[in-house]
Scaffold this motif. Structure first.
Motif, short mmCIF file in Angstrom:
data_model
loop_
_atom_site.label_atom_id
_atom_site.label_comp_id
_atom_site.label_asym_id
_atom_site.label_seq_id
_atom_site.Cartn_x
_atom_site.Cartn_y
_atom_site.Cartn_z
N GLY A 135 9.55 -2.86 -10.85
CA GLY A 135 8.27 -3.38 -11.31
C GLY A 135 7.06 -2.66 -10.79
N ASP A 136 5.90 -3.22 -11.16
CA ASP A 136 4.60 -2.69 -10.74
C ASP A 136 4.26 -3.36 -9.41
N PHE A 137 4.57 -2.69 -8.33
CA PHE A 137 4.59 -3.34 -7.03
C PHE A 137 3.45 -2.95 -6.10
N ILE A 138 2.66 -1.94 -6.45
CA ILE A 138 1.71 -1.37 -5.49
C ILE A 138 0.30 -1.91 -5.74
N ASP A 139 -0.34 -2.38 -4.67
CA ASP A 139 -1.71 -2.87 -4.78
C ASP A 139 -2.73 -1.74 -4.66
N GLU A 140 -2.49 -0.80 -3.75
CA GLU A 140 -3.44 0.29 -3.51
C GLU A 140 -2.70 1.58 -3.23
N LYS A 178 0.85 -1.19 0.00
CA LYS A 178 0.00 0.00 0.00
C LYS A 178 0.89 1.24 0.00
N LEU A 179 0.65 2.14 -0.96
CA LEU A 179 1.38 3.40 -1.01
C LEU A 179 0.51 4.52 -0.46
N VAL A 180 1.04 5.26 0.50
CA VAL A 180 0.36 6.45 1.03
C VAL A 180 1.18 7.67 0.64
N LEU A 181 0.53 8.61 -0.07
CA LEU A 181 1.17 9.85 -0.49
C LEU A 181 0.67 11.00 0.36
N ASP A 182 1.57 11.81 0.85
CA ASP A 182 1.23 13.04 1.56
C ASP A 182 1.58 14.20 0.64
N LEU A 183 0.54 14.82 0.06
CA LEU A 183 0.76 15.88 -0.93
C LEU A 183 0.91 17.23 -0.23
N GLY A 184 2.10 17.48 0.28
CA GLY A 184 2.36 18.73 0.98
C GLY A 184 2.73 19.85 0.03
N ASN A 185 2.54 21.09 0.48
CA ASN A 185 2.90 22.25 -0.33
C ASN A 185 4.41 22.41 -0.47
N GLY A 186 5.15 21.90 0.50
CA GLY A 186 6.60 21.99 0.43
C GLY A 186 7.23 20.73 -0.13
N TYR A 187 6.73 19.59 0.34
CA TYR A 187 7.29 18.31 -0.08
C TYR A 187 6.16 17.29 -0.27
N ILE A 188 6.38 16.36 -1.19
CA ILE A 188 5.50 15.22 -1.35
C ILE A 188 6.22 14.02 -0.74
N TYR A 199 5.19 15.99 -12.57
CA TYR A 199 6.60 15.64 -12.57
C TYR A 199 7.08 15.27 -11.16
N SER A 200 6.63 16.03 -10.15
CA SER A 200 7.04 15.76 -8.77
C SER A 200 6.59 14.38 -8.33
N ILE A 201 5.32 14.07 -8.57
CA ILE A 201 4.81 12.77 -8.15
C ILE A 201 5.48 11.65 -8.93
N ARG A 202 5.67 11.87 -10.25
CA ARG A 202 6.32 10.85 -11.07
C ARG A 202 7.75 10.58 -10.57
N ALA A 203 8.43 11.63 -10.14
CA ALA A 203 9.79 11.46 -9.61
C ALA A 203 9.79 10.56 -8.39
N LEU A 204 8.77 10.70 -7.55
CA LEU A 204 8.66 9.85 -6.36
C LEU A 204 8.43 8.40 -6.77
N PHE A 205 7.53 8.19 -7.74
CA PHE A 205 7.26 6.84 -8.21
C PHE A 205 8.50 6.21 -8.83
N VAL A 251 7.39 -1.01 6.91
CA VAL A 251 7.68 -0.04 5.87
C VAL A 251 8.65 -0.68 4.89
N ILE A 252 8.22 -0.77 3.63
CA ILE A 252 9.07 -1.33 2.58
C ILE A 252 10.02 -0.27 2.04
N SER A 253 9.49 0.95 1.86
CA SER A 253 10.32 2.03 1.33
C SER A 253 9.67 3.37 1.66
N LYS A 254 10.47 4.41 1.73
CA LYS A 254 9.96 5.77 1.96
C LYS A 254 10.83 6.73 1.17
N ASP A 255 10.24 7.86 0.79
CA ASP A 255 11.02 8.87 0.08
C ASP A 255 10.27 10.19 0.10
#
Length: 393
Positions: free
Chosen positions: A68-73, A5-15, A53-59, A29-33
């Motif tokens: 690979g395609d690793f995320i279920d939700e 499960k990937l949880v994104l926090d869409l902050g104004n300063g950082y994602i 672009y910002s979100i794609r960079a995180l992915f 936790v498998i990974s964080k960034d």
């Protein structure tokens, strides 16, 4: 490993993003960034392509680490300087000898129909309690006798143009988001436990462009609020006060900033440390002043035994907890994850919201898909409302 499960926090300063998984009965936790947010300022997406672009960079970062395609939700945690949180109550006469499921269904549907606000999109409707005959508060009134049944719920809404742009962003990314959860709900789930909520506790989330807060007492939230001031305003104050570039001001804030200057003998050849501290302290006091106005209205100023819990990137400022204690006259703690106790992230203030959103989803379930609200309009909403209330107790 299962249920990635990937949880994104869409902050104004950082994602920020965290990938969670189940390992037996444990959450790991498998990974964080974290990536710098581009294309968004003060809750407005000014450049869709930059934001994408910002979100794609995180992915891409996650893909390099895991492959690979690793995320279920995928879930999104969200704060916004213009978020509106209002409390709504609906009531009806009980026509039968006891309260039936139909009575509860009728009230939950009424909340859904009346909660909308012009130019705003409702992302969550959170039931607070059922009340029978204006006296008895229950998690499940089914079968109870009474002449009047009432439901109280909190409605979380964000500007419709921001919501619509978010939909566009994730369509461009070809990402299916299961649910949006206000960060304040997540932090309330991870950083404060039932004892905190029962005693009476103020939770403050200091973000880049806003400060959100909630007050709990006797296990229930008694008020929410959003102050459209955050860490970015502190940076701007430093830039103006010290007459430096905004990027230099941010660097000074992180490296030399402090909310209270305890040692007046501290010296720095490049800046006036005492003046810097005064500038920072003044802005944090302004934030606290806005919050305290709510406490005064509730008669809870300096009257919350559970004290103050601070989370968010803005809470990393040196001595901010001492300033909070001095201002609110309440014991102050830094928030930490009390659900999973994952050593490498559970004590980091900037990740508390992300962890909390995961905890909220684990406990209360998800929406009906896409950008539907978990407790909002849609198939199965009534059942989710009832489940939420039962799980609160």
């Amino acid at each position: 490993m299962q249920d990635l499960k990937l949880v994104l926090d869409l902050g104004n300063g950082y994602i920020k993003g965290i990938i969670f998984a189940k390992e037996g009965d444990s959450t790991v936790v498998i990974s964080k960034d974290t990536v710098k947010t581009k294309g968004m300022r003060k809750g407005k997406i000014l450049d869709v392509d930059d934001f994408v672009y910002s979100i794609r960079a995180l992915f891409e970062s996650f893909e390099k680490k895991l492959g690979g395609d690793f995320i279920d939700e995928i879930y999104v945690g969200l704060s916004h300087p213009d978020m509106k949180i209002k409390r709504i109550s609906e009531q009806k006469r009980v026509m039968n000898e006891s309260i039936q499921q139909d009575d509860m269904d009728h009230l939950t549907n009424l909340i859904s129909e009346t909660s909308g606000e012009q130019n705003y999109e409702t992302i969550k409707i959170i039931p607070v309690q059922w009340i029978i005959d204006e006296q008895m508060r229950l998690k499940d009134p089914t079968g109870m006798q009474g002449k009047k049944l009432e439901i109280t719920a909190d409605v979380f809404s964000i500007p419709k143009n921001f919501y619509n742009t978010l939909v566009e962003v994730f369509e461009k990314l070809e990402i299916d988001v299961v649910d949006i959860v206000p960060n304040l709900l997540g932090a309330s789930e991870s950083a404060i436990d039932f004892d905190d909520k029962d005693l009476g506790t103020l939770l403050i989330d200091i973000g880049n462009n806003q400060t959100s807060f909630v007050v709990y007492e006797e296990g229930f939230p008694i008020t929410y609020g959003v102050v459209p001031i955050g860490g970015e305003e502190v940076t701007k104050d430093i830039s103006i006060g010290l007459q430096v570039d905004i990027k230099d001001a941010e660097k000074i804030k992180k490296e030399k900033g402090t909310a209270l200057l305890e040692d007046q003998s501290q010296e720095d050849e490049s800046i006036d440390v005492a003046f810097l501290s005064d500038v920072i302290t003044a802005r944090y006091e302004e934030i606290f002043e806005h919050i305290n106005e709510y406490l005064v209205q509730l008669g809870k100023d300096s009257r919350l035994p559970g004290g103050v819990v601070l989370v968010g990137g803005g809470a990393k400022m040196n001595n901010v907890e001492k300033l909070s204690k001095e201002y609110f006259k309440l014991v102050t703690f830094f928030g930490k994850d009390k659900v999973y106790n994952i050593s490498d992230v559970s004590t980091k203030l900037q990740y508390i919201n992300t962890i909390g959103v995961n905890a909220w989803v684990d406990k209360y379930g998800v929406g009906s898909g896409g950008f539907s609200m978990s407790m909002g309009v849609g198939l199965g909403w009534v059942k989710k409302v009832i489940k939420y209330i039962k799980d609160m107790f």
